[in-house]
Design an enzyme around this catalytic site. Structure first.
Site, PDB file in Angstrom:
ATOM      1  N   GLY A 124       0.932  -1.298  -0.025  1.00  0.00           N
ATOM      2  CA  GLY A 124       0.137   0.027  -0.015  1.00  0.00           C
ATOM      3  C   GLY A 124       0.795   1.330  -0.071  1.00  0.00           C
TER       4      GLY A 124
ATOM      5  N   GLU B  74       4.265   4.038   5.971  1.00  0.00           N
ATOM      6  CA  GLU B  74       3.145   3.246   6.126  1.00  0.00           C
ATOM      7  C   GLU B  74       1.676   3.951   5.514  1.00  0.00           C
ATOM      8  OE1 GLU B  74       1.569   0.427   5.881  1.00  0.00           O
ATOM      9  OE2 GLU B  74       1.152  -0.484   7.782  1.00  0.00           O
ATOM     10  N   ASP B  75       1.007   3.125   4.834  1.00  0.00           N
ATOM     11  CA  ASP B  75       0.072   3.941   4.093  1.00  0.00           C
ATOM     12  C   ASP B  75      -1.026   4.281   4.958  1.00  0.00           C
ATOM     13  OD1 ASP B  75      -0.575   1.411   4.744  1.00  0.00           O
ATOM     14  OD2 ASP B  75      -1.527   0.948   2.647  1.00  0.00           O
TER      15      ASP B  75
ATOM     16  N   ASP C  96      -4.772   1.741  11.249  1.00  0.00           N
ATOM     17  CA  ASP C  96      -6.222   1.346  11.382  1.00  0.00           C
ATOM     18  C   ASP C  96      -6.291   0.815  12.728  1.00  0.00           C
ATOM     19  OD1 ASP C  96      -8.816   0.819  11.312  1.00  0.00           O
ATOM     20  OD2 ASP C  96      -8.669  -0.862   9.899  1.00  0.00           O
ATOM     21  N   THR C  97      -6.270  -0.393  13.106  1.00  0.00           N
ATOM     22  CA  THR C  97      -6.318  -0.924  14.327  1.00  0.00           C
ATOM     23  C   THR C  97      -4.829  -0.782  15.022  1.00  0.00           C
ATOM     24  OG1 THR C  97      -5.358  -2.900  13.839  1.00  0.00           O
ATOM     25  CG2 THR C  97      -7.769  -2.590  13.864  1.00  0.00           C
ATOM     26  N   GLY C  98      -3.779  -0.576  14.308  1.00  0.00           N
ATOM     27  CA  GLY C  98      -2.470  -0.219  14.951  1.00  0.00           C
ATOM     28  C   GLY C  98      -1.844  -1.546  15.211  1.00  0.00           C
TER      29      GLY C  98
ATOM     30  N   THR D 202      -0.715  -4.030  12.855  1.00  0.00           N
ATOM     31  CA  THR D 202       0.271  -4.128  11.809  1.00  0.00           C
ATOM     32  C   THR D 202       1.497  -3.325  12.327  1.00  0.00           C
ATOM     33  OG1 THR D 202      -1.339  -4.506  10.214  1.00  0.00           O
ATOM     34  CG2 THR D 202       0.915  -3.914   9.271  1.00  0.00           C
ATOM     35  N   LEU D 203       1.293  -2.132  12.403  1.00  0.00           N
ATOM     36  CA  LEU D 203       2.407  -1.414  12.929  1.00  0.00           C
ATOM     37  C   LEU D 203       3.177  -1.781  14.215  1.00  0.00           C
ATOM     38  CD1 LEU D 203       3.808   1.096  11.855  1.00  0.00           C
ATOM     39  CD2 LEU D 203       1.989   2.690  13.002  1.00  0.00           C
TER      40      LEU D 203
ATOM     41  N   LYS E 174      -6.566   6.189  10.884  1.00  0.00           N
ATOM     42  CA  LYS E 174      -7.939   6.178  11.173  1.00  0.00           C
ATOM     43  C   LYS E 174      -8.135   5.678  12.784  1.00  0.00           C
ATOM     44  CE  LYS E 174      -9.585   2.989   8.170  1.00  0.00           C
ATOM     45  NZ  LYS E 174     -10.340   2.037   7.447  1.00  0.00           N
TER      46      LYS E 174
ATOM     47  N   PHE F  61     -13.692   2.942   4.619  1.00  0.00           N
ATOM     48  CA  PHE F  61     -12.467   2.203   4.014  1.00  0.00           C
ATOM     49  C   PHE F  61     -12.193   3.093   2.819  1.00  0.00           C
ATOM     50  CE2 PHE F  61     -10.390  -1.156   1.451  1.00  0.00           C
ATOM     51  CZ  PHE F  61      -9.984  -1.786   2.222  1.00  0.00           C
TER      52      PHE F  61
ATOM     53  N   ASP G  19      -5.520  -0.298  -1.736  1.00  0.00           N
ATOM     54  CA  ASP G  19      -6.560  -1.252  -2.505  1.00  0.00           C
ATOM     55  C   ASP G  19      -7.935  -1.799  -1.718  1.00  0.00           C
ATOM     56  OD1 ASP G  19      -5.182  -3.444  -1.233  1.00  0.00           O
ATOM     57  OD2 ASP G  19      -5.875  -4.764  -2.652  1.00  0.00           O
TER      58      ASP G  19
ATOM     59  N   ARG H  63      -5.870   0.506  -6.718  1.00  0.00           N
ATOM     60  CA  ARG H  63      -4.612   1.017  -6.092  1.00  0.00           C
ATOM     61  C   ARG H  63      -3.941   2.073  -6.865  1.00  0.00           C
ATOM     62  NH1 ARG H  63      -1.823  -1.920  -2.241  1.00  0.00           N
ATOM     63  NH2 ARG H  63      -2.705  -4.242  -2.779  1.00  0.00           N
TER      64      ARG H  63
HETATM   65  P1  IMP Z   1      -3.996  -2.289  11.102  1.00  0.00           P
HETATM   66  O1  IMP Z   1      -3.110  -3.490  11.453  1.00  0.00           O
HETATM   67  O2  IMP Z   1      -5.620  -2.400  11.400  1.00  0.00           O
HETATM   68  O3  IMP Z   1      -3.564  -0.914  11.546  1.00  0.00           O
HETATM   69  O4  IMP Z   1      -4.072  -2.128   9.420  1.00  0.00           O
HETATM   70  C1  IMP Z   1      -2.916  -1.813   8.584  1.00  0.00           C
HETATM   71  C2  IMP Z   1      -3.366  -2.450   7.256  1.00  0.00           C
HETATM   72  O5  IMP Z   1      -4.691  -2.839   7.171  1.00  0.00           O
HETATM   73  C3  IMP Z   1      -3.169  -1.431   6.299  1.00  0.00           C
HETATM   74  O6  IMP Z   1      -1.720  -1.349   5.981  1.00  0.00           O
HETATM   75  C4  IMP Z   1      -3.775  -1.609   5.030  1.00  0.00           C
HETATM   76  O7  IMP Z   1      -3.321  -2.614   4.285  1.00  0.00           O
HETATM   77  C5  IMP Z   1      -5.133  -2.352   5.805  1.00  0.00           C
HETATM   78  N1  IMP Z   1      -6.036  -1.038   5.879  1.00  0.00           N
HETATM   79  C6  IMP Z   1      -6.865  -0.878   6.799  1.00  0.00           C
HETATM   80  N2  IMP Z   1      -7.829   0.103   6.810  1.00  0.00           N
HETATM   81  C7  IMP Z   1      -7.691   0.230   5.372  1.00  0.00           C
HETATM   82  C8  IMP Z   1      -8.373   1.258   4.495  1.00  0.00           C
HETATM   83  O8  IMP Z   1      -9.244   1.967   4.718  1.00  0.00           O
HETATM   84  N3  IMP Z   1      -8.251   0.871   3.054  1.00  0.00           N
HETATM   85  C9  IMP Z   1      -7.295   0.177   2.521  1.00  0.00           C
HETATM   86  N4  IMP Z   1      -6.581  -0.785   3.605  1.00  0.00           N
HETATM   87  C10 IMP Z   1      -6.701  -0.596   4.706  1.00  0.00           C
END
Ligand code: IMP
Length: 175
Positions: A43, A98-99, A102-104, A106-107, A130, A151, A158, A164
C-alpha cells in the site's frame, strides 16, 4: 468493474501534504546522517515514491511486507512479517513509511521486529490515520491525514486489488 470511489483527497491535496511531511522529516535527523526508510508493501509504494522525491536530502530505502488474515475491508488480529527487511538497521535512523494505521496491530508488530534490529532511532510516518478502530497503542510521529472510520482506496491502497492505481484517495463502501 468496481464502483468508483467517492473522492476524499485530490491528487493536488495529497501532493501538498506529502511535501509538508517531507519537509518535517528532513529536519528530524542530523545532517551528516542518512535516514533509512522502511516502506510497508504494497500500500505505501506511491506514498513512498512521492515522499522520497519531495525530500531535500538523501535517504536509503528498503521494503517489508506484512500479512494478516481477513477479508478486504476488515483487518484481522494476527499480522506477521513475511518479507524483509533486507538491510542492516543497527544504529540507523529508521523511518517506517506506512499507508494507513487502522487498528495499529500491523504497525505494532512491525515495530517489534525493527526494534529488535537495534536502530538508533525508529520513527513512523503514515499517510492516513484512522483512530476510531485502534486496538494497539503505537507511536506515530507524522500523519498525513486523520480520517473517519471509512474504507479508503487509491494512491496505493486497494480493495481486493482494485483502485490501487488511482492518483487520488476515495471512499468505498465496506463489503
Ligand atoms: P491495521 O493493522 O489495522 O492498523 O491495518 C493496517 C493495514 O490494513 C494497512 O496497511 C492496510 O493494508 C489495511 N487497511 C486498513 N484500513 C484500510 C483502508 O481503509 N483501506 C485500505 N487498506 C486498509
Amino acid at each position: 468493474m468496481p464502483a468508483m470511489p467517492t473522492p476524499l483527497y485530490t491528487a493536488e491535496q495529497i501532493r501538498t501534504r506529502v511535501a509538508e511531511l517531507a519537509t518535517s522529516l528532513a529536519t528530524r535527523f542530523p545532517t551528516d546522517e542518512t535516514p533509512h526508510f522502511v516502506a510497508v508493501l504494497n500500500g505505501s509504494f506511491m506514498f513512498l515514491a512521492d515522499l522520497v522525491r519531495a525530500m531535500t536530502r538523501p535517504v536509503t530505502i528498503d521494503f517489508v511486507r506484512m500479512a494478516s488474515y481477513g477479508s478486504a475491508t476488515t483487518t484481522s488480529g494476527t499480522p506477521r512479517l513475511v518479507h524483509g527487511p533486507n538491510s542492516d538497521l543497527r544504529d540507523r535512523h529508521v523511518v517506517i513509511v506506512e499507508d494507513i494505521v487502522d487498528t495499529g496491530l500491523t504497525l505494532h508488530k512491525l515495530r517489534e521486529h525493527l526494534l529488535a534490529a537495534q536502530p538508533r532511532t525508529l520513527d513512523t510516518v503514515v499517510l492516513l490515520d484512522k483512530p476510531a478502530r485502534r486496538r494497539a497503542t503505537v507511536p506515530v510521529d507524522l500523519v498525513g491525514f486523520r480520517i473517519p472510520d471509512r474504507f479508503v482506496v487509491g494512491y496505493g491502497l486497494d480493495c481486493d486489488g482494485a483502485h490501487r492505481h488511482l492518483p487520488y484517495l476515495g471512499i468505498v463502501e465496506a463489503s
